[in-house]
Design a protein around this motif. Structure first.
Motif, PDB file in Angstrom:
ATOM      1  N   MET A  19       0.830  -1.193   0.000  1.00 42.06           N
ATOM      2  CA  MET A  19       0.000   0.000   0.000  1.00 42.06           C
ATOM      3  C   MET A  19       0.869   1.249   0.000  1.00 42.06           C
ATOM      4  O   MET A  19       1.980   1.263   0.521  1.00 42.06           O
ATOM      5  CB  MET A  19      -0.897   0.008   1.229  1.00 42.06           C
ATOM      6  CG  MET A  19      -2.009  -1.017   1.188  1.00 42.06           C
ATOM      7  SD  MET A  19      -3.351  -0.487   0.099  1.00 42.06           S
ATOM      8  CE  MET A  19      -4.094   0.781   1.134  1.00 42.06           C
ATOM      9  N   SER A  20       0.311   2.319  -0.588  1.00 46.65           N
ATOM     10  CA  SER A  20       0.937   3.636  -0.556  1.00 46.65           C
ATOM     11  C   SER A  20      -0.157   4.655  -0.846  1.00 46.65           C
ATOM     12  O   SER A  20      -1.234   4.295  -1.345  1.00 46.65           O
ATOM     13  CB  SER A  20       2.050   3.751  -1.604  1.00 46.65           C
ATOM     14  OG  SER A  20       1.497   3.714  -2.912  1.00 46.65           O
ATOM     15  N   LYS A  21       0.121   5.887  -0.539  1.00 40.46           N
ATOM     16  CA  LYS A  21      -0.874   6.929  -0.819  1.00 40.46           C
ATOM     17  C   LYS A  21      -1.155   7.019  -2.314  1.00 40.46           C
ATOM     18  O   LYS A  21      -2.309   7.160  -2.734  1.00 40.46           O
ATOM     19  CB  LYS A  21      -0.385   8.281  -0.289  1.00 40.46           C
ATOM     20  CG  LYS A  21      -1.420   9.392  -0.431  1.00 40.46           C
ATOM     21  CD  LYS A  21      -0.934  10.664   0.231  1.00 40.46           C
ATOM     22  CE  LYS A  21      -1.967  11.758   0.139  1.00 40.46           C
ATOM     23  NZ  LYS A  21      -1.513  13.007   0.810  1.00 40.46           N
ATOM     24  N   VAL A  25      -4.832   6.652  -4.151  1.00 44.17           N
ATOM     25  CA  VAL A  25      -5.396   7.702  -5.012  1.00 44.17           C
ATOM     26  C   VAL A  25      -5.637   7.177  -6.425  1.00 44.17           C
ATOM     27  O   VAL A  25      -6.683   7.441  -7.030  1.00 44.17           O
ATOM     28  CB  VAL A  25      -4.472   8.933  -5.026  1.00 44.17           C
ATOM     29  CG1 VAL A  25      -4.956   9.966  -6.042  1.00 44.17           C
ATOM     30  CG2 VAL A  25      -4.408   9.558  -3.627  1.00 44.17           C
ATOM     31  N   ASP A  26      -4.679   6.420  -6.972  1.00 53.48           N
ATOM     32  CA  ASP A  26      -4.841   5.842  -8.307  1.00 53.48           C
ATOM     33  C   ASP A  26      -6.068   4.938  -8.368  1.00 53.48           C
ATOM     34  O   ASP A  26      -6.862   5.010  -9.316  1.00 53.48           O
ATOM     35  CB  ASP A  26      -3.600   5.030  -8.700  1.00 53.48           C
ATOM     36  CG  ASP A  26      -2.420   5.905  -9.088  1.00 53.48           C
ATOM     37  OD1 ASP A  26      -2.636   7.097  -9.398  1.00 53.48           O
ATOM     38  OD2 ASP A  26      -1.281   5.403  -9.083  1.00 53.48           O
ATOM     39  N   ALA A  27      -6.221   4.090  -7.362  1.00 48.42           N
ATOM     40  CA  ALA A  27      -7.358   3.165  -7.338  1.00 48.42           C
ATOM     41  C   ALA A  27      -8.674   3.912  -7.197  1.00 48.42           C
ATOM     42  O   ALA A  27      -9.685   3.542  -7.810  1.00 48.42           O
ATOM     43  CB  ALA A  27      -7.183   2.167  -6.194  1.00 48.42           C
ATOM     44  N   VAL A  30      -9.633   5.326 -10.570  1.00 48.25           N
ATOM     45  CA  VAL A  30     -10.145   4.264 -11.445  1.00 48.25           C
ATOM     46  C   VAL A  30     -11.601   3.964 -11.115  1.00 48.25           C
ATOM     47  O   VAL A  30     -12.447   3.830 -12.021  1.00 48.25           O
ATOM     48  CB  VAL A  30      -9.284   2.994 -11.304  1.00 48.25           C
ATOM     49  CG1 VAL A  30      -9.963   1.803 -11.990  1.00 48.25           C
ATOM     50  CG2 VAL A  30      -7.900   3.217 -11.898  1.00 48.25           C
ATOM     51  N   LEU A  31     -11.932   3.882  -9.843  1.00 43.27           N
ATOM     52  CA  LEU A  31     -13.315   3.601  -9.430  1.00 43.27           C
ATOM     53  C   LEU A  31     -14.251   4.745  -9.790  1.00 43.27           C
ATOM     54  O   LEU A  31     -15.377   4.520 -10.246  1.00 43.27           O
ATOM     55  CB  LEU A  31     -13.377   3.323  -7.928  1.00 43.27           C
ATOM     56  CG  LEU A  31     -12.849   1.968  -7.464  1.00 43.27           C
ATOM     57  CD1 LEU A  31     -12.960   1.857  -5.951  1.00 43.27           C
ATOM     58  CD2 LEU A  31     -13.604   0.823  -8.120  1.00 43.27           C
ATOM     59  N   ILE A  32     -13.800   5.986  -9.587  1.00 42.73           N
ATOM     60  CA  ILE A  32     -14.637   7.136  -9.929  1.00 42.73           C
ATOM     61  C   ILE A  32     -14.851   7.207 -11.435  1.00 42.73           C
ATOM     62  O   ILE A  32     -15.940   7.519 -11.908  1.00 42.73           O
ATOM     63  CB  ILE A  32     -14.013   8.435  -9.379  1.00 42.73           C
ATOM     64  CG1 ILE A  32     -14.107   8.448  -7.851  1.00 42.73           C
ATOM     65  CG2 ILE A  32     -14.698   9.673  -9.966  1.00 42.73           C
ATOM     66  CD1 ILE A  32     -13.339   9.566  -7.191  1.00 42.73           C
ATOM     67  N   LEU A  45     -13.615   0.993  -2.321  1.00 41.28           N
ATOM     68  CA  LEU A  45     -12.194   1.187  -2.597  1.00 41.28           C
ATOM     69  C   LEU A  45     -11.364   0.139  -1.865  1.00 41.28           C
ATOM     70  O   LEU A  45     -10.416  -0.433  -2.433  1.00 41.28           O
ATOM     71  CB  LEU A  45     -11.773   2.590  -2.167  1.00 41.28           C
ATOM     72  CG  LEU A  45     -10.282   2.928  -2.290  1.00 41.28           C
ATOM     73  CD1 LEU A  45      -9.803   2.795  -3.726  1.00 41.28           C
ATOM     74  CD2 LEU A  45     -10.014   4.336  -1.757  1.00 41.28           C
ATOM     75  N   ALA A  46     -11.714  -0.131  -0.605  1.00 40.85           N
ATOM     76  CA  ALA A  46     -10.982  -1.139   0.164  1.00 40.85           C
ATOM     77  C   ALA A  46     -11.088  -2.505  -0.500  1.00 40.85           C
ATOM     78  O   ALA A  46     -10.100  -3.252  -0.584  1.00 40.85           O
ATOM     79  CB  ALA A  46     -11.521  -1.187   1.590  1.00 40.85           C
ATOM     80  N   GLU A  47     -12.271  -2.836  -0.992  1.00 41.17           N
ATOM     81  CA  GLU A  47     -12.441  -4.117  -1.673  1.00 41.17           C
ATOM     82  C   GLU A  47     -11.585  -4.182  -2.932  1.00 41.17           C
ATOM     83  O   GLU A  47     -10.973  -5.211  -3.236  1.00 41.17           O
ATOM     84  CB  GLU A  47     -13.911  -4.338  -2.009  1.00 41.17           C
ATOM     85  CG  GLU A  47     -14.783  -4.610  -0.783  1.00 41.17           C
ATOM     86  CD  GLU A  47     -16.225  -4.887  -1.152  1.00 41.17           C
ATOM     87  OE1 GLU A  47     -16.532  -4.898  -2.367  1.00 41.17           O
ATOM     88  OE2 GLU A  47     -17.040  -5.094  -0.239  1.00 41.17           O
TER      89      GLU A  47
END
Length: 239
Positions: A19-21, A25-27, A30-32, A45-47
């Motif tokens: 994990m990293s900041k 943010v990238d993930a 992608v979801l948005i 996001l956690a999933e």
């Protein structure tokens, strides 16, 4: 059985990637891009990251802070370098680059245009660069602040409208309603609308059923920034 499956889906992966900041943010972006801001959640996001939701809060304070980071990430390369030459060309380049960034990530458009939460994602360097260019143009004092506000409004306003999201539910029936509303206008009462209806349909604000992702308003945008920059130039005080 359903409950057991739900619990299985929410468990983190045994060996998730580090994990990293930046990864968070990238993930999130992608979801948005896929779901829109309204469909975005910290649990989702956690999933996607394969971790427990609490792990995300090591990197961002809350959802608003994460959304601000997402905006900053999406717009990180928007402001061109300033070489001290043509301030009007620089502003037009800024507007075009901003539009291109939002076109790549259209679901952030309403977040930038309608929610102040995005302000925290904009770095001081971005603000300073615009102020530097406007100062070089000749704006000072209160006029500098008014000119800065005008630049931000030009940058955000047109693009927010152009890339406004379409309804996710009953999209076809909604589009049919827009078409019927336009085509049903009384030609006698609204003769100019009737004469230009074919040109307006799906290519003009209020008369569209697709946004700028599918039907970009390139020529209108160029006219808009030409008018805006020329208007600013009219307010520069002679030196």
């Amino acid at each position: 059985m359903t409950a057991m499956k739900a619990r299985t889906r929410s468990k983190p992966r045994a060996n998730p990637p580090a994990m990293s900041k930046d990864r968070v943010v990238d993930a999130a972006l992608v979801l948005i891009d896929a779901q829109g801001v309204d469909g975005f959640s910290m649990r989702g996001l956690a999933e996607a990251l394969g971790v427990y939701p609490t792990a995300i809060y090591w990197y961002v304070e809350n959802r608003n802070a994460l959304l601000a980071e997402v905006v900053g990430h999406a717009l990180r390369d928007v402001a061109p370098e300033w070489r001290g030459d043509d301030w009007q060309a620089w502003l037009k380049d800024l507007f075009r680059r901003y539009r291109a960034a939002v076109r790549r990530h259209p679901n952030i458009a309403p977040l930038i245009g309608a929610q102040l939460v995005s302000n925290a994602g904009v770095g001081a360097a971005f603000i300073d660069r615009i102020l530097t260019v406007l100062t070089a143009a000749g704006f000072t004092g209160e006029q500098l602040i008014h000119a800065y506000n005008a630049v931000i409004a030009v940058q955000v306003g047109f693009v927010t409208l152009e890339f406004a999201p379409t309804p996710q539910e009953d999209r076809e029936s909604w589009a049919d309603t827009i078409k019927a509303h336009l085509r049903g206008a009384d030609a006698v009462a609204h003769p100019v609308l009737a004469q230009n209806l074919e040109r307006l349909e799906n290519r003009a604000f209020i008369a569209r059923w697709q946004n700028g992702v599918d039907v970009p308003l390139d020529a209108s945008f160029e006219l808009f920034i030409d008018i805006a920059v020329a208007g600013l130039a009219q307010h520069v005080k002679p030196r």
